[in-house]
Motif scaffolding. Sequence first.
Motif, PDB file in Angstrom:
ATOM      1  N   ASP A   9       0.824  -1.143   0.005  1.00 19.99           N
ATOM      2  CA  ASP A   9      -0.086   0.243  -0.002  1.00 19.99           C
ATOM      3  C   ASP A   9       1.042   1.385  -0.028  1.00 19.99           C
ATOM      4  N   THR A  10       1.995   1.072   0.096  1.00 17.25           N
ATOM      5  CA  THR A  10       3.025   2.313   0.262  1.00 17.25           C
ATOM      6  C   THR A  10       3.225   2.834  -1.261  1.00 17.25           C
ATOM      7  N   ASP A  11       2.849   2.175  -2.311  1.00 16.22           N
ATOM      8  CA  ASP A  11       3.306   2.759  -3.351  1.00 16.22           C
ATOM      9  C   ASP A  11       2.403   3.613  -4.117  1.00 16.22           C
ATOM     10  N   CYS A  12       2.116   4.501  -3.254  1.00 17.17           N
ATOM     11  CA  CYS A  12       1.170   5.664  -3.683  1.00 17.17           C
ATOM     12  C   CYS A  12       1.289   6.861  -3.521  1.00 17.17           C
ATOM     13  N   ILE A  13       0.878   7.906  -3.935  1.00 18.08           N
ATOM     14  CA  ILE A  13       1.224   9.355  -3.686  1.00 18.08           C
ATOM     15  C   ILE A  13       0.113  10.063  -3.216  1.00 18.08           C
ATOM     16  N   ILE A  14      -0.150  10.759  -2.249  1.00 20.47           N
ATOM     17  CA  ILE A  14      -1.361  11.599  -1.918  1.00 20.47           C
ATOM     18  C   ILE A  14      -1.429  12.920  -2.164  1.00 20.47           C
ATOM     19  N   PHE A  15      -2.414  13.591  -2.719  1.00 18.12           N
ATOM     20  CA  PHE A  15      -2.471  14.878  -2.887  1.00 18.12           C
ATOM     21  C   PHE A  15      -3.693  15.450  -2.329  1.00 18.12           C
ATOM     22  N   ASN A  16      -3.544  16.514  -1.694  1.00 19.83           N
ATOM     23  CA  ASN A  16      -4.686  17.232  -1.265  1.00 19.83           C
ATOM     24  C   ASN A  16      -5.581  17.821  -2.344  1.00 19.83           C
ATOM     25  N   PHE A  17      -6.729  17.534  -2.580  1.00 20.94           N
ATOM     26  CA  PHE A  17      -7.712  17.970  -3.517  1.00 20.94           C
ATOM     27  C   PHE A  17      -8.208  19.236  -3.111  1.00 20.94           C
ATOM     28  N   SER A  18      -7.585  20.368  -3.877  1.00 21.42           N
ATOM     29  CA  SER A  18      -8.228  21.607  -3.271  1.00 21.42           C
ATOM     30  C   SER A  18      -8.626  22.239  -4.443  1.00 21.42           C
ATOM     31  N   SER A  19      -8.500  22.032  -5.740  1.00 26.60           N
ATOM     32  CA  SER A  19      -9.214  22.589  -6.801  1.00 26.60           C
ATOM     33  C   SER A  19      -9.377  21.768  -7.996  1.00 26.60           C
ATOM     34  N   TYR A  53      -3.533   9.237  -5.421  1.00 26.28           N
ATOM     35  CA  TYR A  53      -4.940   9.234  -4.532  1.00 26.28           C
ATOM     36  C   TYR A  53      -5.205  10.575  -4.192  1.00 26.28           C
ATOM     37  N   TYR A  54      -6.193  11.082  -4.021  1.00 28.15           N
ATOM     38  CA  TYR A  54      -6.755  12.447  -3.545  1.00 28.15           C
ATOM     39  C   TYR A  54      -7.361  12.381  -2.250  1.00 28.15           C
ATOM     40  N   LYS A  55      -6.830  13.365  -1.188  1.00 28.47           N
ATOM     41  CA  LYS A  55      -7.351  13.414   0.149  1.00 28.47           C
ATOM     42  C   LYS A  55      -8.411  14.877  -0.141  1.00 28.47           C
ATOM     43  N   TYR A  56      -9.584  14.667   0.215  1.00 29.92           N
ATOM     44  CA  TYR A  56     -10.618  15.715   0.169  1.00 29.92           C
ATOM     45  C   TYR A  56     -10.727  16.626   1.509  1.00 29.92           C
ATOM     46  N   ASP A  57     -10.676  17.820   1.343  1.00 32.46           N
ATOM     47  CA  ASP A  57     -11.010  18.746   2.359  1.00 32.46           C
ATOM     48  C   ASP A  57     -12.406  18.615   2.849  1.00 32.46           C
ATOM     49  N   LEU A  58     -12.731  19.175   4.134  1.00 32.63           N
ATOM     50  CA  LEU A  58     -14.284  19.447   4.348  1.00 32.63           C
ATOM     51  C   LEU A  58     -14.879  20.271   3.446  1.00 32.63           C
ATOM     52  N   PRO A  59     -16.003  19.862   2.785  1.00 34.48           N
ATOM     53  CA  PRO A  59     -16.560  20.929   2.040  1.00 34.48           C
ATOM     54  C   PRO A  59     -16.943  22.165   2.820  1.00 34.48           C
ATOM     55  N   LEU A  60     -16.701  23.463   2.223  1.00 36.66           N
ATOM     56  CA  LEU A  60     -17.014  24.633   2.961  1.00 36.66           C
ATOM     57  C   LEU A  60     -18.429  24.786   3.905  1.00 36.66           C
ATOM     58  N   GLY A  61     -19.456  24.204   3.331  1.00 33.94           N
ATOM     59  CA  GLY A  61     -20.550  24.184   3.888  1.00 33.94           C
ATOM     60  C   GLY A  61     -20.523  23.296   5.236  1.00 33.94           C
ATOM     61  N   ARG A  62     -19.830  22.167   5.360  1.00 34.49           N
ATOM     62  CA  ARG A  62     -19.552  21.456   6.562  1.00 34.49           C
ATOM     63  C   ARG A  62     -18.741  22.286   7.609  1.00 34.49           C
ATOM     64  N   ARG A  63     -17.943  23.138   6.956  1.00 32.75           N
ATOM     65  CA  ARG A  63     -17.118  24.075   7.934  1.00 32.75           C
ATOM     66  C   ARG A  63     -17.894  25.124   8.396  1.00 32.75           C
ATOM     67  N   ILE A  64     -18.745  25.741   7.631  1.00 36.62           N
ATOM     68  CA  ILE A  64     -19.412  27.007   8.034  1.00 36.62           C
ATOM     69  C   ILE A  64     -20.671  26.622   8.789  1.00 36.62           C
ATOM     70  N   CYS A  65     -21.296  25.638   8.388  1.00 32.59           N
ATOM     71  CA  CYS A  65     -22.676  25.309   8.918  1.00 32.59           C
ATOM     72  C   CYS A  65     -22.587  24.040   9.639  1.00 32.59           C
ATOM     73  N   ASN A  66     -21.814  23.890  10.791  1.00 28.48           N
ATOM     74  CA  ASN A  66     -21.767  22.718  11.422  1.00 28.48           C
ATOM     75  C   ASN A  66     -22.633  22.978  12.608  1.00 28.48           C
ATOM     76  N   TYR A  67     -23.763  22.082  12.649  1.00 30.39           N
ATOM     77  CA  TYR A  67     -24.717  22.261  13.783  1.00 30.39           C
ATOM     78  C   TYR A  67     -24.643  21.272  14.895  1.00 30.39           C
ATOM     79  N   SER A  68     -23.480  20.555  14.706  1.00 31.86           N
ATOM     80  CA  SER A  68     -23.443  19.635  15.744  1.00 31.86           C
ATOM     81  C   SER A  68     -23.009  19.939  17.129  1.00 31.86           C
ATOM     82  N   ASN A  69     -22.260  20.968  17.381  1.00 29.72           N
ATOM     83  CA  ASN A  69     -22.082  21.284  18.588  1.00 29.72           C
ATOM     84  C   ASN A  69     -23.389  21.755  19.403  1.00 29.72           C
TER      85      ASN A  69
END
Length: 104
Positions: A9-19, A53-69
């Motif tokens: 599993d180490t034969d991969c490269i992970i990029f942050n998907f930002s755009s 592989y891509y690592k996805y950030d949290l969507p903007l809506g989940r960062r702003i409109c997080n009602y869990s607390n």
Amino acid sequence: PKTRTPKKDTDCIIFNFSSKALDHINLNSIVRDTRVQSFLPNNIIPFCPLKVYYKYDLPLGRRICNYSNFLKNLDSSQIRSILDGSCSCTNSPFLYPPRGHVLT
């Protein structure tokens, strides 16, 4: 016949998907290009071609409109107050008529 050992599993490269620009660049084809691989350090060559592989950030809506607390801190009397209380949805330009409320 020569058998190839399974890769780890180490034969991969992970990029942050930002755009969406990453889709247009097509990193997978760049990483698999043997001309590009020739510039890699020798200790990485056995792991080529690398999987992208891509690592996805949290969507903007989940960062702003997080009602869990807010929801975790509600007690039953507050919930009843919200459910029984009146709302001003009928005055909103965003009213969803079938429900009589603004839906988010």
